[in-house]
Design a protein around this motif. Sequence first.
Motif, PDB file in Angstrom:
ATOM      1  N   LEU A 125      -1.106   7.551 -10.939  1.00  0.00           N
ATOM      2  CA  LEU A 125      -1.870   6.972  -9.823  1.00  0.00           C
ATOM      3  C   LEU A 125      -1.500   7.768  -8.572  1.00  0.00           C
ATOM      4  O   LEU A 125      -0.328   7.832  -8.186  1.00  0.00           O
ATOM      5  N   ILE A 126      -2.517   8.375  -7.974  1.00  0.00           N
ATOM      6  CA  ILE A 126      -2.280   9.220  -6.793  1.00  0.00           C
ATOM      7  C   ILE A 126      -3.154   8.709  -5.648  1.00  0.00           C
ATOM      8  O   ILE A 126      -4.366   8.517  -5.825  1.00  0.00           O
ATOM      9  N   THR A 127      -2.561   8.513  -4.482  1.00  0.00           N
ATOM     10  CA  THR A 127      -3.359   8.088  -3.327  1.00  0.00           C
ATOM     11  C   THR A 127      -3.687   9.310  -2.469  1.00  0.00           C
ATOM     12  O   THR A 127      -2.905  10.263  -2.386  1.00  0.00           O
ATOM     13  N   GLY A 128      -4.873   9.249  -1.845  1.00  0.00           N
ATOM     14  CA  GLY A 128      -5.282  10.331  -0.937  1.00  0.00           C
ATOM     15  C   GLY A 128      -5.588  11.621  -1.668  1.00  0.00           C
ATOM     16  O   GLY A 128      -5.006  12.675  -1.389  1.00  0.00           O
ATOM     17  N   LYS A 147      -5.132  16.250  -3.353  1.00  0.00           N
ATOM     18  CA  LYS A 147      -6.103  16.900  -4.241  1.00  0.00           C
ATOM     19  C   LYS A 147      -5.372  17.866  -5.184  1.00  0.00           C
ATOM     20  O   LYS A 147      -5.684  17.959  -6.378  1.00  0.00           O
ATOM     21  N   VAL A 148      -4.380  18.546  -4.628  1.00  0.00           N
ATOM     22  CA  VAL A 148      -3.594  19.486  -5.446  1.00  0.00           C
ATOM     23  C   VAL A 148      -2.744  18.716  -6.472  1.00  0.00           C
ATOM     24  O   VAL A 148      -2.645  19.112  -7.633  1.00  0.00           O
ATOM     25  N   PHE A 149      -2.178  17.580  -6.049  1.00  0.00           N
ATOM     26  CA  PHE A 149      -1.429  16.747  -7.009  1.00  0.00           C
ATOM     27  C   PHE A 149      -2.343  16.342  -8.168  1.00  0.00           C
ATOM     28  O   PHE A 149      -1.945  16.403  -9.336  1.00  0.00           O
ATOM     29  N   ALA A 150      -3.559  15.911  -7.844  1.00  0.00           N
ATOM     30  CA  ALA A 150      -4.491  15.471  -8.894  1.00  0.00           C
ATOM     31  C   ALA A 150      -4.762  16.616  -9.869  1.00  0.00           C
ATOM     32  O   ALA A 150      -4.754  16.441 -11.101  1.00  0.00           O
ATOM     33  N   PHE A 170       3.205   7.549 -13.489  1.00  0.00           N
ATOM     34  CA  PHE A 170       3.566   8.343 -12.305  1.00  0.00           C
ATOM     35  C   PHE A 170       2.843   7.746 -11.101  1.00  0.00           C
ATOM     36  O   PHE A 170       1.632   7.499 -11.169  1.00  0.00           O
ATOM     37  N   LEU A 171       3.589   7.544 -10.030  1.00  0.00           N
ATOM     38  CA  LEU A 171       2.974   7.079  -8.778  1.00  0.00           C
ATOM     39  C   LEU A 171       3.226   8.123  -7.704  1.00  0.00           C
ATOM     40  O   LEU A 171       4.379   8.510  -7.469  1.00  0.00           O
ATOM     41  N   VAL A 172       2.142   8.605  -7.084  1.00  0.00           N
ATOM     42  CA  VAL A 172       2.298   9.552  -5.973  1.00  0.00           C
ATOM     43  C   VAL A 172       1.756   8.901  -4.704  1.00  0.00           C
ATOM     44  O   VAL A 172       0.539   8.742  -4.544  1.00  0.00           O
ATOM     45  N   ASN A 173       2.657   8.468  -3.839  1.00  0.00           N
ATOM     46  CA  ASN A 173       2.291   7.873  -2.553  1.00  0.00           C
ATOM     47  C   ASN A 173       2.050   9.017  -1.575  1.00  0.00           C
ATOM     48  O   ASN A 173       2.993   9.561  -0.983  1.00  0.00           O
ATOM     49  N   ASN A 174       0.781   9.420  -1.453  1.00  0.00           N
ATOM     50  CA  ASN A 174       0.465  10.604  -0.652  1.00  0.00           C
ATOM     51  C   ASN A 174      -0.439  10.319   0.544  1.00  0.00           C
ATOM     52  O   ASN A 174      -0.314  10.985   1.571  1.00  0.00           O
ATOM     53  N   ALA A 175      -1.355   9.354   0.422  1.00  0.00           N
ATOM     54  CA  ALA A 175      -2.345   9.131   1.497  1.00  0.00           C
ATOM     55  C   ALA A 175      -1.638   8.934   2.838  1.00  0.00           C
ATOM     56  O   ALA A 175      -0.659   8.186   2.933  1.00  0.00           O
ATOM     57  N   GLY A 176      -2.126   9.616   3.847  1.00  0.00           N
ATOM     58  CA  GLY A 176      -1.516   9.473   5.161  1.00  0.00           C
ATOM     59  C   GLY A 176      -2.298  10.237   6.202  1.00  0.00           C
ATOM     60  O   GLY A 176      -3.200  10.996   5.873  1.00  0.00           O
TER      61      GLY A 176
END
Length: 150
Positions: A5-8, A15-18, A82-88
């Motif tokens: 789960l990736i935010t932002g 986008k690169v994480f995704a 996997f959790l990526v807290n990215n939105a900001g």
Amino acid sequence: MKTALITGTTRGIGKVFAEKFAGMGNNLLLVSRNEEKLKRQQYDLQSRYHVAVKYIACELTQLNAVDLIFERLSNWQVSVDFLVNNAGFNECGLFTNTDMEQEIKMIDLHIRFVTQLTKRILPMMKKNNYGRIVNVGSTGSFIPSPSDAG
Ligand SMILES: NC(=O)c1ccc[n+]([C@@H]2O[C@H](COP(=O)([O-])OP(=O)(O)OC[C@H]3O[C@@H](n4cnc5c(N)ncnc54)[C@H](OP(=O)(O)O)[C@@H]3O)[C@@H](O)[C@H]2O)c1
């Protein structure tokens, strides 16, 4: 197959994480606001990497954002590995001039939402005996910078 789960994810670092998580063969849960972009990203990543991609179009500063996300996870019966807290985002300028509403939204997104989401996802990871969390931050936090204290 594991799920990230990736935010932002609609642009920038998320986008690169995704791209990277899909490239490593993981299913994806993409969370951002722009539904059109999410839809295109879903199609693009699914066709190039042959992984399952779901998205949730959501304004993450709203108080019930985590509830909305969990409602979807439960409907889809998906758990998160996997959790990526990215939105900001960043609100720059002199503190006397910056927009209060934007600053409160920044606190909501960067602190409240991340705390609530992580708190809800961790038990899921513990139950599955597996989980990894990435919190995207900034080296800017360690560098005093006039007009950019956010
Ligand atoms: N770029 C840098 O130099 C830098 C440096 C240090 C730290 N960071 C941090 O790294 C992270 C990513 O930065 P970036 O430069 O890649 O950002 P970006 O290009 O502006 O992308 C931000 C992403 O977050 C989503 N987003 C923003 N506000 C949202 C909200 N209220 N609700 C839901 N989704 C939201 C946006 O999608 P939608 O518009 O579709 O919602 C977009 O996909 C941020 O946390 C940022 O603070 C960036």
